[in-house]
Design an enzyme around this catalytic site. Sequence first.
Site, mmCIF file in Angstrom:
data_model
loop_
_atom_site.group_PDB
_atom_site.id
_atom_site.type_symbol
_atom_site.label_atom_id
_atom_site.label_comp_id
_atom_site.label_asym_id
_atom_site.label_seq_id
_atom_site.Cartn_x
_atom_site.Cartn_y
_atom_site.Cartn_z
ATOM 1 C CD GLU A 14 42.012 42.087 42.960
ATOM 2 O OE1 GLU A 14 40.852 42.400 42.666
ATOM 3 O OE2 GLU A 14 42.710 42.754 43.735
ATOM 4 C CB THR A 23 39.458 50.511 54.123
ATOM 5 O OG1 THR A 23 39.765 49.506 53.156
ATOM 6 C CG2 THR A 23 40.696 51.322 54.426
ATOM 7 C CG ASP A 59 42.405 51.507 49.563
ATOM 8 O OD1 ASP A 59 43.133 51.112 48.618
ATOM 9 O OD2 ASP A 59 41.426 52.246 49.386
ATOM 10 C CG HIS A 65 36.599 38.137 49.026
ATOM 11 N ND1 HIS A 65 37.917 37.932 48.678
ATOM 12 C CD2 HIS A 65 36.304 39.389 48.587
ATOM 13 C CE1 HIS A 65 38.387 39.006 48.058
ATOM 14 N NE2 HIS A 65 37.408 39.905 47.985
#
Length: 351
Positions: free
Chosen positions: A210, A106, A147, A23
Amino acid sequence: MMEAEEQPWKTTFYSKLPKVELHAHLNGSISSNTIRKLIAKKPDLKIHDQMTMIDKGEKRTLEECLQMFQIIHLLTTTPEDVLMVTKDVIKEFADDGVKYLELRSTPRGEDATGMTKKTYVESILEGIKQSKEENVDIDVRYLISIDRRGGSSAAKEAVKLAEEFFLSAEDTVLGLDLSGDPSAGQAKDFLEPLLEAKKSGLKLALHLSEIPNQKTETQVLLNLFPDRIGHGTFLSSSEEGSPDLVDFVRQHQIPLELCLTSNVKSQTVPAYDQHHFGFWYSVAHPAVICTDDKGVFATRLSQEYQLVAETFHLTQSQVWDLSYESISYIFASDSTKADLRKKWSHLKPHF
C-alpha cells in the site's frame, strides 16, 4: 450539450449494472446519513459529519484517513450502533446495484458499554441476518479483520473468533482481512495466526504494498499465497515496483481488489489515469473494482465503475465483463458463484 444529456443515461447504466463488492470496511462505509444518526445519539462528543468524510476534490494523507476511523469508532460503541450501521451499509450497497457483498471489520471491545469483540461480531452477523429476512436484494458475507496495530496477540484472537464463527455462522464468515496502518508492525508478526487460519479453511485477503519501500514485507505476505490482494499499489509502479513480485502475483493469478477514489484521495496514487488498474488490466490479470470506504471517500461502487470506464476508455461491454468476472474472485462457494452468474445473465442488457 450532448454530453450533459447523455450523463444521466450513463449513470443509470453503472447503477443498474449488477456488481460485486469485495473490499468494503464496515466503519469506513458508513454514509453521512447514518453518521448523523449516530451523532444524534452521542451529542456530547461534539463530532460533525464533515470530520468523517472527504468531499469531492479534497485529499488527505493516508495517516489522516486512518485518523478518521478513530472518530468513527467513538460513534460505534454499542452492539445497537453496530447493528444499525451494518443494516444501513448493506441497504445502501443494495440500492447501488450490488448483488454480493463481503464486508470486513475488526472486532472491537468497549469496556464502557460492555461490548466485547464477540458481541461486536454477533451484531454484524445479526445485521446481515435481519437484512436477509427483510428481503434486501443482496447476498452478504463477512471477513474478520486483523488490525496491524493490534500486533500478534490481537491477530491470534481474531483468528480464534473467525474459526469459531466459520463453523457456526452458516457460511457467513468466510475469511480474514489483514489491514490497518501499513507502517505498523511487521509481516512476520502475523504469519503464525494467518497460517493457522489458512489451515482451518479460512480465506485470506491481505492489504499489501500500500505504501512504497515494502518489498521484503510484501514478499513475506505473498509467500502465504493469499486468496486476494488489497490495493497492491506499489507492486507494479515504475519507481517502487518489482518485476519478481509482479511475476509472482501473475503466475499465481492472485486477484487484486482495486479502489481508485480511495487511492487518489489518500494520495497513494497521484491521479486516476496513473492508477495501477491500467497496468493489471493491460495484462488481463484478475482484478475487481471496489470502494474501500464509501463513507469516508464519499463514493459508490457504481461511481467507481464509471471512473474506471471513463479513465481507461472501456466500452459498456468491457465494463460488464469486469463485473461478471469479479464473481470468480468471491470467497463463497461454487454454488453461490453459479447462482450469481445466473442472476447476471438474467440482468444482462443488449449492447
